[in-house]
Design an enzyme around this catalytic site. Sequence first.
Site, PDB file in Angstrom:
ATOM      1  N   TYR A 131       0.994  -1.218  -0.002  1.00 11.99           N
ATOM      2  CA  TYR A 131      -0.040   0.040  -0.012  1.00 11.99           C
ATOM      3  C   TYR A 131       0.792   1.311  -0.035  1.00 11.99           C
ATOM      4  CZ  TYR A 131      -3.612   3.284   0.822  1.00 11.99           C
ATOM      5  OH  TYR A 131      -4.543   4.369   0.856  1.00 11.99           O
ATOM      6  N   GLN A 188     -10.892   0.704   1.132  1.00 17.54           N
ATOM      7  CA  GLN A 188     -11.362  -0.247   0.105  1.00 17.54           C
ATOM      8  C   GLN A 188     -10.087  -0.863  -0.737  1.00 17.54           C
ATOM      9  OE1 GLN A 188     -11.747   2.816   0.406  1.00 17.54           O
ATOM     10  NE2 GLN A 188     -11.145   4.199  -1.433  1.00 17.54           N
ATOM     11  N   ASN A 211      -3.366   5.909   6.473  1.00 12.54           N
ATOM     12  CA  ASN A 211      -3.987   6.848   7.505  1.00 12.54           C
ATOM     13  C   ASN A 211      -4.868   5.987   8.618  1.00 12.54           C
ATOM     14  OD1 ASN A 211      -6.365   6.073   6.114  1.00 12.54           O
ATOM     15  ND2 ASN A 211      -6.583   7.903   5.024  1.00 12.54           N
ATOM     16  N   GLN A 255       8.682  15.855  10.405  1.00  6.40           N
ATOM     17  CA  GLN A 255       7.595  14.795  10.794  1.00  6.40           C
ATOM     18  C   GLN A 255       6.518  15.027  10.774  1.00  6.40           C
ATOM     19  OE1 GLN A 255       8.689  11.707   9.813  1.00  6.40           O
ATOM     20  NE2 GLN A 255      10.770  12.299   9.575  1.00  6.40           N
ATOM     21  N   HIS A 258       3.458  15.626   7.947  1.00  5.83           N
ATOM     22  CA  HIS A 258       3.114  14.281   7.008  1.00  5.83           C
ATOM     23  C   HIS A 258       1.846  14.123   7.232  1.00  5.83           C
ATOM     24  CE1 HIS A 258       6.389  11.467   5.561  1.00  5.83           C
ATOM     25  NE2 HIS A 258       6.925  11.986   6.637  1.00  5.83           N
ATOM     26  N   GLU A 320       7.891   5.634  16.693  1.00  6.03           N
ATOM     27  CA  GLU A 320       8.367   5.286  15.439  1.00  6.03           C
ATOM     28  C   GLU A 320       9.627   5.838  14.964  1.00  6.03           C
ATOM     29  OE1 GLU A 320       6.395   5.700  10.895  1.00  6.03           O
ATOM     30  OE2 GLU A 320       5.993   7.244  12.436  1.00  6.03           O
ATOM     31  N   HIS A 321       9.916   7.183  15.074  1.00  7.54           N
ATOM     32  CA  HIS A 321      11.230   7.626  14.805  1.00  7.54           C
ATOM     33  C   HIS A 321      11.669   8.192  16.275  1.00  7.54           C
ATOM     34  CE1 HIS A 321       9.110   8.188  11.068  1.00  7.54           C
ATOM     35  NE2 HIS A 321      10.038   8.113  10.306  1.00  7.54           N
ATOM     36  N   ASP A 351      13.924   8.644   5.607  1.00  8.24           N
ATOM     37  CA  ASP A 351      12.756   8.206   4.658  1.00  8.24           C
ATOM     38  C   ASP A 351      12.938   8.334   3.418  1.00  8.24           C
ATOM     39  OD1 ASP A 351      11.061   9.190   6.877  1.00  8.24           O
ATOM     40  OD2 ASP A 351      10.842  11.279   6.548  1.00  8.24           O
ATOM     41  N   GLU A 405       1.887 -35.951  29.474  1.00  4.63           N
ATOM     42  CA  GLU A 405       0.580 -34.903  28.879  1.00  4.63           C
ATOM     43  C   GLU A 405      -0.321 -35.808  28.953  1.00  4.63           C
ATOM     44  OE1 GLU A 405       2.193 -32.950  25.684  1.00  4.63           O
ATOM     45  OE2 GLU A 405       3.473 -31.440  26.937  1.00  4.63           O
ATOM     46  N   HIS A 410       0.675 -39.698  20.747  1.00  3.38           N
ATOM     47  CA  HIS A 410       2.030 -39.335  20.531  1.00  3.38           C
ATOM     48  C   HIS A 410       3.271 -40.151  21.070  1.00  3.38           C
ATOM     49  CE1 HIS A 410      -0.201 -35.391  19.831  1.00  3.38           C
ATOM     50  NE2 HIS A 410       1.046 -34.761  19.731  1.00  3.38           N
TER      51      HIS A 410
END
Length: 419
Positions: A131, A188, A211, A255, A258, A320-321, A351, A405, A410
């Site tokens: 994306y 979408q 976003n 930043q 943005h 993030e940064h 970036d 167990e 097994h």
Amino acid sequence: MKLIRTYGRTAQTAAAAIDSLEQRGSVSTASVEPIVRAILSAIRKRGDKALLEYATKFDALQKGQPILVSQEEMQQAWDALDAKLQQAMRTAQANIRAFAEAQKSEEWTLTNSDGVTTGQIVRPLASVGCYVPGGRYPLPSTLLMTTTPARVAGVERIVVCSPNPAKETLAAAHLAGVTEFYRIGGAQAIAALAYGTTTIQPVNKIVGPGNLYVTAAKQLVSTVCGIDMPAGPTEIVVTSETGKPADIAADLVAQAEHDPETLAVFITTSEALGKQVAAEVKFQAKSNPLAKLSIAARGHIFVTKTVTEARELTNRLAPEHLTVDTLADLNWVQNAGSVFVGPWSPQAMGDYVSGPNHVLPTGRNGRIRGGLSVMDFLKVITVQQYTRKGLKSLGPHAAALADAEGLTGHAASVRMRMK
């Protein structure tokens, strides 16, 4: 920016602000979730018909315009690009590719018992959806950051979705060798990539920033399709005792431009430095409306009593940064998407051209992972092989654990081969 001391009379105010910032991920996506759910449901039920309706409404798709971008259109966009920008894209792509190559996990084998060999093989995902946001700014850099490591990993089918793509983004797609590019965006696009439509076949994993609507959509489809992380609105934290006010402010403003949801934070023990940074941010953002808006809404300067407290607060925010003063600071950094060290490392370099990926964890997801890497496009598959001798050596231990167990089948499957 709001300057708040974390001690003294403003301690409670600071604590409340920090608590609010720590909740930023869940609160933000919750606000758009009902709308996103409706979009996802419509795409899942009505496929292409709903996709075209949303693309026309939100993505500037023109009547009769195909959602699939042709190879010729991408080629023309590249040819129309200035030679200087072409070279910049090639340089960025080369650095991203080199970094991704260095990140690749290796295949290996281990013999820890006589007759027992274990190891791992590495295989690429079959398909990924990348994306690329296309709202306020064209982001060819994001196209390169998402498609290049996928290509290095060996992913066979790489799909790009970007709403109303600019010529720079289309040019980057040509450089990256993209063959499947759809001019759709938002929730979408995420729905189409996850569920599939007649036109768009579903993918194994979706990567890339977006976003709040894109981030919420990725989280909601993650039960049927892999995702990289909730890479939502940009975040920046600068934690410094010695930085230059103008440089710190420049990174905060850069930043902040943005997205109006950007989080911009400066942490220091020096109130004097905090005030200088606040003044510089105000000056540098005055002609940058978007940065001015986001800083007014979410810009904070926290003045702590001690350096230890400043470091603890930084890790709590898991940005993030993150910018720090020296390499020695890396010793205390625990939670961050990408770290920038020293006065000559503006975050904008990361970036675009440094090589490490700029698709990074937001909403405090830096507590659990780093940024997008070539490993997001690979599967590590473990392998085990026994000889008769190896099975006789370790088999009794496996059978004993199975008996403990209560899993008799097994235990029997092991003992049967040991006869």
